[in-house]
Design an enzyme around this catalytic site. Sequence first.
Site, PDB file in Angstrom:
ATOM      1  CD1 TRP A 155      10.374   4.584 -20.441  1.00 59.23           C
ATOM      2  CD2 TRP A 155       9.121   4.526 -19.169  1.00 59.23           C
ATOM      3  NE1 TRP A 155      11.316   3.814 -19.049  1.00 59.23           N
ATOM      4  CE2 TRP A 155       9.728   3.709 -18.571  1.00 59.23           C
ATOM      5  CE3 TRP A 155       8.020   5.319 -18.413  1.00 59.23           C
ATOM      6  CZ2 TRP A 155       9.572   3.155 -17.522  1.00 59.23           C
ATOM      7  CZ3 TRP A 155       7.331   4.726 -17.653  1.00 59.23           C
ATOM      8  CH2 TRP A 155       8.285   4.008 -16.003  1.00 59.23           C
ATOM      9  CD  GLN A 216      16.939  -0.294 -20.047  1.00 60.71           C
ATOM     10  OE1 GLN A 216      16.170  -1.170 -20.079  1.00 60.71           O
ATOM     11  NE2 GLN A 216      15.874   1.162 -19.569  1.00 60.71           N
ATOM     12  CB  ALA A 308      11.307  -7.691 -13.889  1.00 59.99           C
TER      13      ALA A 308
END
Length: 340
Positions: A155, A216, A308
Amino acid sequence: MNLEQLEQIAKEGIALAQDAQSLEQWRIQYLGRKSALSLFFNSLSKLSLQERKTQGEKANKIHKLLKNLYIIKKDEIEKGANELNKGSSNFLDITQPGDKKTQGHLHPLTLVSRDIIASFEKMGFSIIEGPEIEKEYYNFDALNIPADHPAREMWDTLWIKPTSKKQKSKTLLRTHTSPMQVRFMEKNQPPFRIIVPGRCFRYEATDSSHEIQFYQIEGLMVGEDINLSNFKAIISEIIKDIFKDNVSVRFRPSFFPFVSPGVEVDIRQELKGDKSNNNWLEIMGAGMVHPALFKRVGYENNRWQGFAFGLGVERIAMIKYKIDDIRLFFNPDIRFLEQF
Ligand code: PHE
C-alpha cells in the site's frame, strides 16, 4: 418614357426607400408584372428584328441593374432593422438555433455502487461509512501491519503533513477501507454484518488498471459460527445478482496480514458458446478475520469468527460495462460519460 429615363427615375426612387414597405412599393412599381419594364418586354414582339435586338438588350441590362439594386437595398434595410432591435430589451432573434437541453445522469461508478450496495442490503448487511483521512494506526498497525512489516509495501501511501510538532499519530489518505473493520468492532458487539463503501488512495503510477484514487466496498460479517463457506455462498450470490448474467467465480489462496486464511476472488464472464475466455479478473481480497483483530478490540476469546473482504468497485464496473481503462472514470470526458 424611354429606357434611359426609366433607369434614372428608378434609381432615384430606390435611394429614397427607407424601410421594407417603401422598398416593396418600389419593387412592384419597377420590377413587378405591371411595371413599365415588363410592359416594354411584352411589346418587344411588335418591333422589327433589329430594333428588338438592340432595345431588348438595353432593357435586359436595366432589369438586371434594378434587380441588383433591390437586393442590396433589401439587405441594408434588414440589417438596419436588426441593429435597431438588438438594442431593445425584448429583442428575440428567432433565427438563432435553440439551446439543446441535455439531461444529466449518474456516473457509472455511482450506478454500479448502488447495485452492489442494494445486493448486500437484500442479504441483511448494514451500510457504514468511515473517514477518508485515516490514522496510521487504523490503516496499518491495527491490521497487523507494523511499521517494519513488508506488507506495507503493498500500500504505497499518501501521507498527510502533520499540522504541528506535537501531533503524535501520523495521518494518511486511507489506502483501503479495511481500517473500518477495527473502528467498527471497537464500538460494536457481534453478531453483525456490515459493508463500508468508500474512496481509497494510493501513491502509485497510473496505468490502464491502476488509479491514484478508487472505490472499495469493505465487508465484515462476524458471528458465532461464520466460516469461509458462508463467504463463498454469499459472494457467489451477490455476483450473480450484480451481473444478472453468466459469470464464474474463482477463489484463490492469498495473503493479507489481517485475515487467516486469505483468499482472492476472480470472476470471468461466460460468453455463450465460447469456452476459450480465460480472462479471469481479480475483484477482491478477502479471508477469515485474524484472531489478533478480535483480541485488539477486546472481544471474548475464541467465541467469534467472521469473514472480511474488500471489493474493487471500478473492477466490477469495467467488467459490467466493458471498459478497458480505469483512468476513464476520473477523466471528465463527456463522450465517455454519455454512454451510460
Ligand atoms: N484491504 C485489502 C486490499 O485493499 C483487501 C482485503 C479486505 C483483504 C478484507 C482481506 C480482507 O487489498
